[in-house]
Design an enzyme around this catalytic site. Structure first.
Site, mmCIF file in Angstrom:
data_model
loop_
_atom_site.group_PDB
_atom_site.id
_atom_site.type_symbol
_atom_site.label_atom_id
_atom_site.label_comp_id
_atom_site.label_asym_id
_atom_site.label_seq_id
_atom_site.Cartn_x
_atom_site.Cartn_y
_atom_site.Cartn_z
ATOM 1 C CD GLU A 1 11.184 -63.059 -43.997
ATOM 2 O OE1 GLU A 1 10.007 -62.795 -43.814
ATOM 3 O OE2 GLU A 1 11.507 -62.171 -43.359
ATOM 4 C CD GLU B 1 13.600 -61.370 -39.775
ATOM 5 O OE1 GLU B 1 13.902 -60.831 -40.925
ATOM 6 O OE2 GLU B 1 13.128 -62.051 -39.073
#
Ligand code: 3HC
Ligand code: NAI
Length: 700
Positions: A123, A103
């Protein structure tokens, strides 16, 4: 050297992170990046490069911080600082850019990566979703379908694949810093713009119709009752419906919901459990390990063949010993068929298959095992046969060869006693299918040396298995706990349930398969043979296994004979309920004086799971498992226990040991002392209001 370092090379600013082992985004790293980006805005640099020292780019948020109060700056603030930079920032990736790490890269204006690097958003494997813009930026770059695939399955992709997906701008083949500097120079020379992913608008007309609902339905089946995959779909959908900042707010809300869920707590527990399991308590610091460059396997049946594949897949040559030439041919044919299936599924190329097969050589003579570094015995579960084989190995193998057995239940010390080198003997318990299942139970005998134990634990990594160290007892960790689980399944059956009811109840609770279907798959004769060798006292109450025994005596051996607890279609192997089985159950109940009654599904689940937890507590007390989290790893990776419940011991902790204790007492009142005496450790912890986890922390 501090955690975040900055130097200007010519007119390029280089930001270097140094937070071993994986450059996780701990508080200091976030602070460091934030400060450096801010300060660099006014210096002489024209472009900034963000790269990492050590083995990898940023591997994500620091997972240990998720259970602590948040510390500023938040990752989202750091990311905003990067994206709002007034000069382009390039992420230069090596190793793995994962989760928050990727990210960060997505917030940079350009991304380059070594060809060997991988990027991804894993995740979901922690019961989370990308909480720092991943669900909003990936669909803007790669499109909605690719974003849904990448984020819901969590598996990283190579830099080359990522470049095809528009997630990486340049793939670098040699030195990362030099490659990134040339890329930066190109950008400066071309006066390249600040490319902010947030500003890209998604072309909603190109989104396949119904894609979000299709994914929701698919994930309901594949990731049964899990929160994160469904929330990921909602976040990606939000990226197509809402302005960027509103999409980010939605993502953060759903991220927090996932973070606070029991499912994420369980999956994060497993992440660390898996890594802790590799550690051997009391291992002297100077213990060396032996090299394993060649392997002998005795017995090329169900297990031997799969074990041979695990080594060949890791490029380790195997000599597979069978009783005669036809048995060798049969074993090699089975291995070849398995490889053919992998080729058909696109998991292996034809060249890879040919290479793996060339590494497996069939033999019948023990003298050919003289020079191998490790032998794994996988013949029938029979002590006399295993002892004969170990004596033969002792005479034929060079000094230092590790002699191991894949036995499911037998005493490692008794097997080792057939050799003059019990220090070199150990259990290596693989799970079926051995080339697929990730668990490796390493069973230490009383005389196994630390060097042999450490070598076995390290070897697991080479063959891509997750090792758990177990002590020597009947069934070790996994099968010892399976016995009370199977016992309760049998008792529920005779008392009133059907195979299908039991399997459906356990699968709905999250088990990968129900116990009756598992028994049919493994073969009902396996347990039957084991019971034949037991004394009356060991067998326990005759009503426990009378149905299983009756089925075997009628030739119903499970899938291999086409009938067991179910009837199997010979072509599709699909199971069907079989009225004949119900007749057998009813006849056995009558013969044993059992009056059948309706059994609620939650009674089935409680009896099976609590019986297992109680045995787990005894295993801990006996020192058979090093820690409760090791038991969780065994059950999730070897027995299909739902990962999002964290394993049986974590599950017990999460519902509270007092509740487990009360349930055990209620079951004892209902069914008697014999099977339901609560384990003393469990009683003690329940009364003290503690958990297995904090008991384990006190022990270490
Ligand atoms: N946070 C904290 N510790 C971490 C970590 C992380 N993200 N990733 C790895 N570690 C620790 C491990 O616990 C281990 O510690 P130990 O030596 O004390 O046991 C050590 O780093 C080395 O890890 P591995 O043994 O796993 O090393 P490998 O070389 O085999 O694998 C890896 C490296 C591929 C990076 C692997 O560690 C991995 O997959 N890490 C987790 C990646 C991940 O899930 N990232 C997403 C985190 S969630 C997130 O970012 C949320 C965001 O969206 C807001
Ligand atoms: P299997 O019956 O499929 O294979 C046994 C193989 O050993 C046969 O091919 C046989 O020809 C060969 N064999 C027998 N005697 C031999 C000898 N003297 N020399 C060389 N080869 C010989 O058995 P399976 O299922 O592979 O089990 C093997 C071992 O692995 C057992 O100890 C079992 O308890 C254990 N195990 C089995 C699991 C399973 O799910 N099947 C799981 C984990 C362990």
């Amino acid at each position: 050297m501090s955690i975040v370092n900055y130097e200007v090379i010519g007119d390029i600013g280089v930001i270097r992170l140094n937070n071993p082992p994986v450059n996780a985004l701990s508080n200091g790293v976030r602070e460091g990046i934030w400060g450096v980006i801010k300060n660099a805005q006014n210096d002489a640099s024209k472009v900034l490069i963000l790269l990492c020292d050590g083995d990898t780019f940023i591997a994500g948020a620091d997972i240990t911080e998720f259970s602590k109060p948040p510390q500023p700056p938040a990752l989202s603030e750091v990311i905003a600082e990067i994206e709002n930079s007034n000069k382009p920032v390039i992420a230069a990736i090596h190793g793995t850019a994962l989760g928050g790490g990727f990210e960060v890269a997505l917030a940079c204006h350009y991304r380059c990566a070594l060809a060997s690097a991988k990027v991804g958003l894993p995740e979901v494997k922690l019961g989370l979703l990308p909480g720092a813009g991943g669900t909003q930026r990936v669909p803007r770059l790669a499109g909605v379908t690719s974003a849904l695939e990448l984020i819901t399955n969590g598996t990283p992709v190579t830099a080359i694949k990522a470049a095809e997906m528009n997630l990486i701008d340049q793939v670098i083949n040699d030195d990362l810093l030099n490659g990134a500097l040339s890329f930066a120079r190109e950008l400066i020379d071309h006066n390249a713009p600040l490319r902010r992913v947030r500003d890209i608008s998604i072309d909603t007309t190109s989104i396949p119709k119904g894609i979000f609902d299709d994914f929701r339905k698919r994930l309901e089946i594949e990731a049964h009752s899990q929160l994160a995959p469904q929330h990921i779909v909602s976040c990606v959908e939000a990226a197509t419906l809402l302005p960027f900042d509103e999409g980010l707010t939605k993502e953060l809300d759903l991220f927090i919901e996932c973070l606070l869920s029991d499912q994420s707590a369980a999956l994060r527990h497993l992440f660390f459990a898996e890594r802790k399991a590799k550690k051997i308590q009391g291992l002297p610091k100077d213990t060396s390990t032996r090299e394993i460059n060649s392997v002998g396997i005795i017995g090329g049946g169900t297990m031997g063949g799969g074990i041979a594949m695990s080594f060949a897949n890791a490029n380790i040559p195997v000599k597979l010993l069978e009783i005669n030439q036809p048995s060798i041919e049969k074993a090699i044919k089975a291995v070849e068929n398995n490889y053919n299936l992998s080729v058909q599924k696109g998991k292996l190329t034809v060249e890879q298959k040919i290479h793996c097969l060339s590494l497996i050589k069939g033999i019948t003579d023990y003298s050919e095992l003289a020079e191998v570094d490790l032998v794994i015995e996988a013949v029938f579960e029979n002590m006399e046969l295993k002892q004969e084989i170990f004596s033969e190995l002792d005479q034929n193998c060079k000094p230092g060869t590790i002699l191991s057995t894949n036995t499911s239940f037998q005493d490692i010390d008794q097997i080792a006693a057939a050799t003059n080198r019990p220090q070199d003997v150990i259990g290596l318990h693989f799970f079926s299918p051995a080339n697929v299942m990730k668990l490796l139970e390493v069973v230490r005998g009383s005389k196994s040396s630390y060097q042999v134990i450490a070598t076995a634990m390290q070897l697991a990594k080479t063959i891509k298995k997750i090792p758990v160290l177990a002590g020597n007892c009947y069934g070790f960790i996994g099968n010892r706990m399976l016995l009370p689980y199977a016992r309760e399944a049998q008792l529920c059956l005779i008392e009133g349930a059907t195979p299908d009811q039991i399997d459906t109840a356990m699968q709905s609770w999250g088990m990968a398969m129900g116990p009756m279907a598992v028994a049919d798959l493994a073969g009902l004769d396996v347990g039957y043979k084991a019971r034949q060798g037991m004394s009356k006292a060991q067998k326990g109450d005759p009503k426990t296994f009378c149905i299983a025994d009756a089925l075997v005596e009628m030739g119903r051996l499970g899938q291999k004979s086409g009938t067991g607890y179910y009837r199997y279609d010979p072509d599709t192997r699909k199971r069907k309920n079989d009225p004949e089985v119900l007749e057998i159950i009813e006849a056995q109940a009558k013969a044993q004086g059992v009056v059948r009654r309706p059994i609620p599904n939650d009674e089935i689940v409680n009896r099976l799971i609590f019986a297992m937890i109680n045995e787990g507590a005894k295993i801990l007390e006996d020192g058979i498992a090093q820690r409760p989290s090791d038991i969780d790893v065994v059950y999730v990776y070897g027995y299909g226990f739902p990962a999002h419940r964290g394993g049986p011991m974590h599950y017990a902790d999460s519902i509270g040991l007092a509740k487990v204790y009360d349930s055990l007492c209620a079951l004892r009142n209902q069914h008697g002392e014999e099977n339901w005496t609560p384990a003393p450790l469990l009683v003690r912890l329940a009364l003290e209001g503690r958990t297995f986890t904090n008991w384990a922390n006190d022990q270490s």
